[in-house]
Design a protein around this motif. Structure first.
Motif, mmCIF file in Angstrom:
data_model
loop_
_atom_site.group_PDB
_atom_site.id
_atom_site.type_symbol
_atom_site.label_atom_id
_atom_site.label_comp_id
_atom_site.label_asym_id
_atom_site.label_seq_id
_atom_site.Cartn_x
_atom_site.Cartn_y
_atom_site.Cartn_z
ATOM 1 N N ILE A 286 0.839 -1.204 0.000
ATOM 2 C CA ILE A 286 0.000 0.000 0.000
ATOM 3 C C ILE A 286 0.868 1.245 0.000
ATOM 4 C CG2 ILE A 286 -1.661 1.338 1.363
ATOM 5 C CD1 ILE A 286 -2.809 -1.365 2.322
ATOM 6 N N ALA A 287 1.915 1.226 0.819
ATOM 7 C CA ALA A 287 2.818 2.381 0.883
ATOM 8 C C ALA A 287 3.526 2.617 -0.447
ATOM 9 C CB ALA A 287 3.845 2.169 2.004
ATOM 10 N N ILE A 288 3.971 1.528 -1.105
ATOM 11 C CA ILE A 288 4.639 1.660 -2.396
ATOM 12 C C ILE A 288 3.717 2.301 -3.426
ATOM 13 C CG2 ILE A 288 5.494 0.332 -4.373
ATOM 14 C CD1 ILE A 288 7.594 0.585 -2.333
ATOM 15 N N ASN A 289 2.443 1.953 -3.394
ATOM 16 C CA ASN A 289 1.493 2.518 -4.349
ATOM 17 C C ASN A 289 1.325 4.023 -4.164
ATOM 18 O OD1 ASN A 289 -0.123 0.744 -6.317
ATOM 19 N ND2 ASN A 289 0.126 -0.568 -4.528
ATOM 20 N N PHE A 290 1.489 4.496 -2.917
ATOM 21 C CA PHE A 290 1.343 5.926 -2.655
ATOM 22 C C PHE A 290 2.614 6.708 -2.981
ATOM 23 C CE2 PHE A 290 -2.295 4.690 0.060
ATOM 24 C CZ PHE A 290 -3.219 5.617 -0.410
ATOM 25 N N VAL A 291 3.770 6.143 -2.679
ATOM 26 C CA VAL A 291 5.009 6.912 -2.786
ATOM 27 C C VAL A 291 5.961 6.395 -3.862
ATOM 28 C CG1 VAL A 291 4.871 7.482 -0.341
ATOM 29 C CG2 VAL A 291 6.261 5.538 -1.048
ATOM 30 N N GLY A 292 5.671 5.218 -4.452
ATOM 31 C CA GLY A 292 6.619 4.578 -5.355
ATOM 32 C C GLY A 292 6.980 5.404 -6.568
ATOM 33 N N LYS A 293 6.024 6.153 -7.126
ATOM 34 C CA LYS A 293 6.286 6.910 -8.346
ATOM 35 C C LYS A 293 7.192 8.117 -8.117
ATOM 36 C CE LYS A 293 2.084 5.522 -10.800
ATOM 37 N NZ LYS A 293 0.845 5.954 -11.473
ATOM 38 N N ARG A 294 7.440 8.454 -6.866
ATOM 39 C CA ARG A 294 8.324 9.584 -6.570
ATOM 40 C C ARG A 294 9.801 9.208 -6.664
ATOM 41 N NH1 ARG A 294 5.366 11.794 -1.028
ATOM 42 N NH2 ARG A 294 3.236 11.885 -1.870
ATOM 43 N N PHE A 295 10.111 7.925 -6.743
ATOM 44 C CA PHE A 295 11.496 7.466 -6.709
ATOM 45 C C PHE A 295 11.788 6.582 -7.919
ATOM 46 C CE2 PHE A 295 9.953 7.924 -2.358
ATOM 47 C CZ PHE A 295 10.899 8.771 -1.803
ATOM 48 N N ARG A 296 13.062 6.495 -8.259
ATOM 49 C CA ARG A 296 13.482 5.547 -9.276
ATOM 50 C C ARG A 296 13.252 4.127 -8.755
ATOM 51 N NH1 ARG A 296 17.275 7.574 -13.164
ATOM 52 N NH2 ARG A 296 17.842 9.763 -12.747
ATOM 53 N N ASN A 297 12.872 3.234 -9.650
ATOM 54 C CA ASN A 297 12.697 1.839 -9.259
ATOM 55 C C ASN A 297 13.994 1.250 -8.718
ATOM 56 O OD1 ASN A 297 9.844 0.994 -10.073
ATOM 57 N ND2 ASN A 297 10.559 1.942 -11.960
ATOM 58 N N SER A 298 15.120 1.645 -9.322
ATOM 59 C CA SER A 298 16.413 1.130 -8.868
ATOM 60 C C SER A 298 16.731 1.578 -7.445
ATOM 61 C CB SER A 298 17.514 1.581 -9.825
ATOM 62 O OG SER A 298 17.518 3.000 -9.960
ATOM 63 N N HIS A 299 16.381 2.807 -7.101
ATOM 64 C CA HIS A 299 16.651 3.313 -5.745
ATOM 65 C C HIS A 299 15.778 2.604 -4.714
ATOM 66 C CE1 HIS A 299 18.465 7.403 -7.230
ATOM 67 N NE2 HIS A 299 19.041 6.348 -7.762
#
Length: 414
Positions: A286-299
């Motif tokens: 759930i947290a990834i869905n909210f904040v995931g797009k703010r960061f590079r997938n690699s990071h």
């Protein structure tokens, strides 16, 4: 009212195909977790050997190391849905044989290892096809959402499977867990059969090259050369392999040993400790869905590997069931930082006609090195206390994530 419900359904699951894939994975992976609980505990009871238990657990992951690249070539060359259907049908039939042999007094640790190896061969075929089929089912801008949703199937299965095992074991015994697992494969087969999609033109589904071993080798070599040329993919493969070598053996084989040797508890308590993974990963997803797009997938992935290791360290001191439960709960919060960005990164940067082979390479890194890790964990826990094993691998796994930041091409990947 019906239209409102339909819009909610579509918005959550993206489309019916994703829903069928998700539900099939919830059911079959719940069966997988039930099988793993039954396998590890039954091996400890049959043999009394931690090393033998580690070796049999390894047999469930070794086929991906041996044949994983060829299964990826299959996923790129043939119909991915049909591959998944074949694998589910075969696994369901094979699992049914295990309790039959048990009740005929014909089951040994060696036979259990052989059956686990054969089942894992079909897992090696199924997994790249499942990961690669997602790009057939949704638009490119919805891949992160689709992968997050598919990953929740594993998380819900970890909630359902161990809880179910915890109820079944006291009532009818541990061997009936295998009957439950077989049923889940047949249900998954039915759901996957309902998936319908327009095949992408890049996927060579009508080729007549079945049985042509030379072409299979050619496909594998093409995939390896592609990965070697793309430093982002090569870095991902190296990081994945090293991390799983350190952490997965203690995570899987170490858990029942910890429950028996440190907590002095029974199989049903071991099953319930695994429920902690489900709660933590659901919250983490759930947290990834909210904040995931703010960061590079690699990071996200590199930080996930670091925290994935460090959160195992408290098991050095834990002495109670609830202490282990909450340690695993905290540990599992960061697992989605690894398992969601990884396929999303591949789907974004790898051509669709190569994705099956790249996903199979990742499966080799995950399952293949998990196999080695489990064998080493069984041997190590015969020599040193299991809580010390957890402390050592916590540091090594975190170090592998930290080392990944030094790979510039991977660090700069989207």
């Amino acid at each position: 009212m019906f239209n409102r419900i339909n819009r909610w359904f579509t918005g959550l699951f993206l489309n019916k195909n994703i829903f069928y894939l998700w539900l099939g994975q919830v059911i079959s992976q719940a069966g997988d977790s039930v099988y793993e609980i039954g396998l590890l505990w039954l091996m400890l009871e049959l043999t009394g050997s931690k090393s033998a238990t580690g070796l049999v657990a390894m047999s469930g992951y070794l086929p991906t190391l041996l044949f994983g690249m060829f299964s990826g070539a299959l996923a790129d060359r043939f119909d991915r849905r049909r591959i998944m259907l074949l694998a589910d049908a075969a696994r369901g039939i094979l699992v049914l044989i295990i309790p039959l042999l048990y009740f005929l007094n014909g089951l040994s640790g060696l036979l259990l290892g052989i059956f686990t190896f054969i089942l894992a061969m079909f897992n090696a075929v199924f997994n790249p096809a499942r990961d690669a089929i997602v790009v057939n089912l949704v638009e490119n801008d919805k891949l992160l959402q689709a992968n997050s949703l598919i990953q929740t199937s594993w998380q819900f299965s970890l909630l359902l499977g161990p809880a179910l095992a915890g109820l079944i074991i006291p009532l009818v015994g541990i061997v009936h867990l295998f009957n439950v697992d077989a049923l889940t494969f047949f249900l998954s087969f039915w759901l996957i059969s309902k998936i319908a999609y327009a095949k992408l033109s890049q996927q060579k589904t009508k080729t007549k090259l079945y049985g042509h071993v030379q072409q299979s080798f050619s496909d594998v070599l093409e995939g390896l050369n592609y990965a070697r040329r793309d430093k982002r993919i090569w870095g991902l493969l190296m990081i994945t392999a090293v991390d799983n070598l350190f952490i997965m053996g203690p995570a899987i084989v170490g858990a029942p040993i910890f429950v028996k040797d440190v907590l002095h508890e029974s199989a049903d308590k071991y099953a319930l400790t695994q429920v902690a993974y489900a709660f933590g990963m659901i919250l983490g997803t759930i947290a990834i869905n909210f904040v995931g797009k703010r960061f590079r997938n690699s990071h996200l992935l590199l930080w996930g590997i670091i925290f994935d290791g460090l959160t195992f360290f408290p098991l050095l001191w834990v002495q109670t069931f609830w202490g282990m439960f909450f340690t695993l709960l905290i540990h599992s919060l960061v697992i989605p930082m690894i398992i969601i960005p990884r396929p999303t990164l591949v789907q974004k940067i790898v051509p669709v006609e190569m994705q099956g082979r790249v996903f199979s390479m990742i499966s080799v890194g995950v399952f293949g090195f998990t196999a080695i890790s489990m064998a080493l964990t069984g041997v190590a826990s015969d020599i040193i206390p299991i809580n010390l094993v957890y402390a050592i691998i916590a540091v090594l796994a975190a170090a592998s994530g930290a080392a990944g930041w030094a790979i510039k091409d991977f660090r700069n990947a989207p």
